[in-house]
Write an enzyme that holds these catalytic residues in place. Sequence first.
Site, PDB file in Angstrom:
ATOM      1  N   ARG A 286     -23.008  75.610  12.270  1.00  0.00           N
ATOM      2  CA  ARG A 286     -24.303  76.144  12.688  1.00  0.00           C
ATOM      3  C   ARG A 286     -24.589  77.531  12.100  1.00  0.00           C
ATOM      4  NH1 ARG A 286     -26.375  73.331  16.958  1.00  0.00           N
ATOM      5  NH2 ARG A 286     -27.739  75.063  17.434  1.00  0.00           N
TER       6      ARG A 286
ATOM      7  N   LYS B  55     -29.711  68.018  -2.804  1.00  0.00           N
ATOM      8  CA  LYS B  55     -28.257  67.976  -2.579  1.00  0.00           C
ATOM      9  C   LYS B  55     -27.551  68.901  -3.555  1.00  0.00           C
ATOM     10  CE  LYS B  55     -27.975  66.710   0.508  1.00  0.00           C
ATOM     11  NZ  LYS B  55     -28.988  66.174   1.377  1.00  0.00           N
TER      12      LYS B  55
ATOM     13  N   GLU C 235     -28.312  72.762  -2.965  1.00  0.00           N
ATOM     14  CA  GLU C 235     -27.819  73.408  -1.746  1.00  0.00           C
ATOM     15  C   GLU C 235     -26.304  73.577  -1.737  1.00  0.00           C
ATOM     16  OE1 GLU C 235     -28.561  71.570   2.086  1.00  0.00           O
ATOM     17  OE2 GLU C 235     -28.411  69.585   1.229  1.00  0.00           O
TER      18      GLU C 235
ATOM     19  N   LYS D 273     -26.547  74.266   9.644  1.00  0.00           N
ATOM     20  CA  LYS D 273     -26.804  72.842   9.833  1.00  0.00           C
ATOM     21  C   LYS D 273     -28.109  72.578  10.572  1.00  0.00           C
ATOM     22  CE  LYS D 273     -25.787  68.497   9.599  1.00  0.00           C
ATOM     23  NZ  LYS D 273     -26.000  67.873   8.289  1.00  0.00           N
TER      24      LYS D 273
HETATM   25  O1  M6R Z   1     -31.728  68.393  11.616  1.00  0.00           O
HETATM   26  P1  M6R Z   1     -32.879  68.080  10.700  1.00  0.00           P
HETATM   27  O2  M6R Z   1     -32.781  66.728  10.084  1.00  0.00           O
HETATM   28  O3  M6R Z   1     -34.216  68.313  11.333  1.00  0.00           O
HETATM   29  O4  M6R Z   1     -32.735  69.129   9.520  1.00  0.00           O
HETATM   30  C1  M6R Z   1     -33.700  69.207   8.514  1.00  0.00           C
HETATM   31  C2  M6R Z   1     -33.204  70.016   7.352  1.00  0.00           C
HETATM   32  O5  M6R Z   1     -32.854  71.314   7.767  1.00  0.00           O
HETATM   33  C3  M6R Z   1     -31.971  69.388   6.687  1.00  0.00           C
HETATM   34  O6  M6R Z   1     -32.229  68.088   6.268  1.00  0.00           O
HETATM   35  C4  M6R Z   1     -31.530  70.222   5.480  1.00  0.00           C
HETATM   36  O7  M6R Z   1     -32.498  70.158   4.477  1.00  0.00           O
HETATM   37  C5  M6R Z   1     -30.178  69.757   4.972  1.00  0.00           C
HETATM   38  N1  M6R Z   1     -29.339  70.887   4.716  1.00  0.00           N
HETATM   39  C6  M6R Z   1     -30.275  68.959   3.721  1.00  0.00           C
HETATM   40  O8  M6R Z   1     -29.033  68.529   3.265  1.00  0.00           O
END
Ligand code: M6R
Length: 600
Positions: free
Chosen positions: A27, A477, A480, A595
């Site tokens: 987190r 991907k 990041e 996360k």
């Molecule tokens: O928990 P969520 O699916 O709402 O999160 C959305 C984005 O923060 C999340 O998908 C983020 O882009 C990831 N790090 C992608 O791998």
Amino acid sequence: MCGIVGYIGNKEALPVLVSGLRRLEYRGYDSAGIAVVSGGRVHVRKAPGKIDALIQSIKQDPAPQSFLGIAHTRWATHGAPNKINSHPHLSCDKKISVVHNGIIENYMKLKNALIKEGHKFVSETDTEVLVHLIEKYYRGDLKAAVIAALRLVEGSFAIGVVSSDEPDKIVAARQDSPLIVAQGKDSYFIASDVPAILEHCRRVIYLKDRQVAVLSQGGVGIYDLNNRKVALKFDKVTMDAQCAQKDGFAHFMLKEIHEQPRVLKRLIAAGLKEITAFEFPKKISNVVVVACGTAYHAGLVGKYIIELLARLPVWVDLSSEFRYRDPIITKDTLVIAVSQSGETADTLAAAREAKKRGAKVISICNVVGSSLTRESNKVFYTLAGPEIGVASTKAYTAQLAVFYMLGLRLAFSRKMISAKAYAGYLKTLGRIPSMQEEILRSKEAIAAVAKRHHNFGSFLFLGRNINFPSALEGALKLKEISYIPAEGYAAGEMKHGPIALIDEYRAVVCIAVDSEIYSKMVSNIQEIKARSGRLIAIASDGNTSIKAYVPEVIRVPKCDEFFSPLLVALPLQMLAYYIAVQRGCNVDQPRNLAKSVTVE
Ligand code: M6R
């Protein structure tokens, strides 16, 4: 963002807090800290960086034995990620300590008023205002002081508070940031998320907004901000503690990539039953999907699915954009909010906005009991188990699978496809997990491609039709976790700008699986080749001709293009993973990310 954990019980608090923090490190990992109460004092230890740095600093300066404490792992919002800005924060008299996840939006106003009253601030954080406010209102009753302080606060918070004057309790509260209270044997916990308490207990209360919990050795009480007692409602967590372990894989991300066939099988078995039983609203004029990041890309695939089969107009919006404009939503709009965590602040706000405008909100979510699930009219769970790697993998393909099942069911219930076609589609979907297994077996070949390309300064990902979102996801991907600049584009758009980027230093990943418009992708490939771009293609088994113009081909099993995003996602994830590993990046905890993004 930020993880908090608190413990009161008959065990030494420090190891319990540290192990809880480890489970919440996904987190945020800018800094970590703990506060324990012992010998009439609050003892705070904190360190910038990861939890290991905190442990080192505790070794040098041990905290006294205690059976109660709070802890925090930070994703910095206000103030640099240094020691002084780390949580827990202390009141002027050092008797009260607070950990916080969220943002106090009116902190400047409150801070200025408190400074005028003589409070001394040491950090740049918004959080510190909370501990001084609680100190201001403290008259021998910590709960009352917390309630008085929170009444003045605007923004989001999940907090844990301890005081040396009341060394037998933890006070906790939440507003728009997740917090659970858990009951173990002779012990109570607070935590931002379930994995933090899994090794100790299963009975949890999902705290609601504007509720305050008081935890003591003797029990737990929940109150509203008017100090009225609220009935306790425990839920039983069924999640397997093993889910939060790496299981011999080098990283959570790699483990989660490998879990995808299993997740998909489970989802098809259990999720389909639920979707089949679901009655869509009688009248649907259009569908709006709101989501962020990877979940947004899943929503874009959902648009192709629903429009193609159910023949309903679908628009997909980034939650952060949707919430601040004036979207056209009516009571006949079906809104689908997609979120792995169910705690993404923008997606929650978008779902609320849609409900306020009269729409029904369906959510596609992974985390049971999360805020989004409690605010939706209907939830379809992705049943992917805890996703710990910051880069979303198994949750993405699970979100896609829910969209496939929902889209097919919606098409069938709107009589857009026959029973036979519906059954045929489901049969094909049922074959996807074994195809995913086949892709996983070729991981060495993908790792080799990654090894040959990990030094490229930038990447372009191109896809068409239903794999245009796959290209966006492949780029996300890679950037990041490897920090290589990467862009995803619809291949047809290449000539409208991105082609200017192409030279021998650019790696271009083309999603070139068999499809009706495969030849269009071949034209794009030729254009890239003519400009010396370094081509990598993801192509279907049996396509022998592609080798003539692309030096690096990653194979996926032959399947209907319609379902191919469920396959293409895996080599894209693995390519990003192995490139990041080659570059020595921290794959599970990429810099600056967290996360779940619980602040705007
Ligand atoms: O928990 P969520 O699916 O709402 O999160 C959305 C984005 O923060 C999340 O998908 C983020 O882009 C990831 N790090 C992608 O791998």
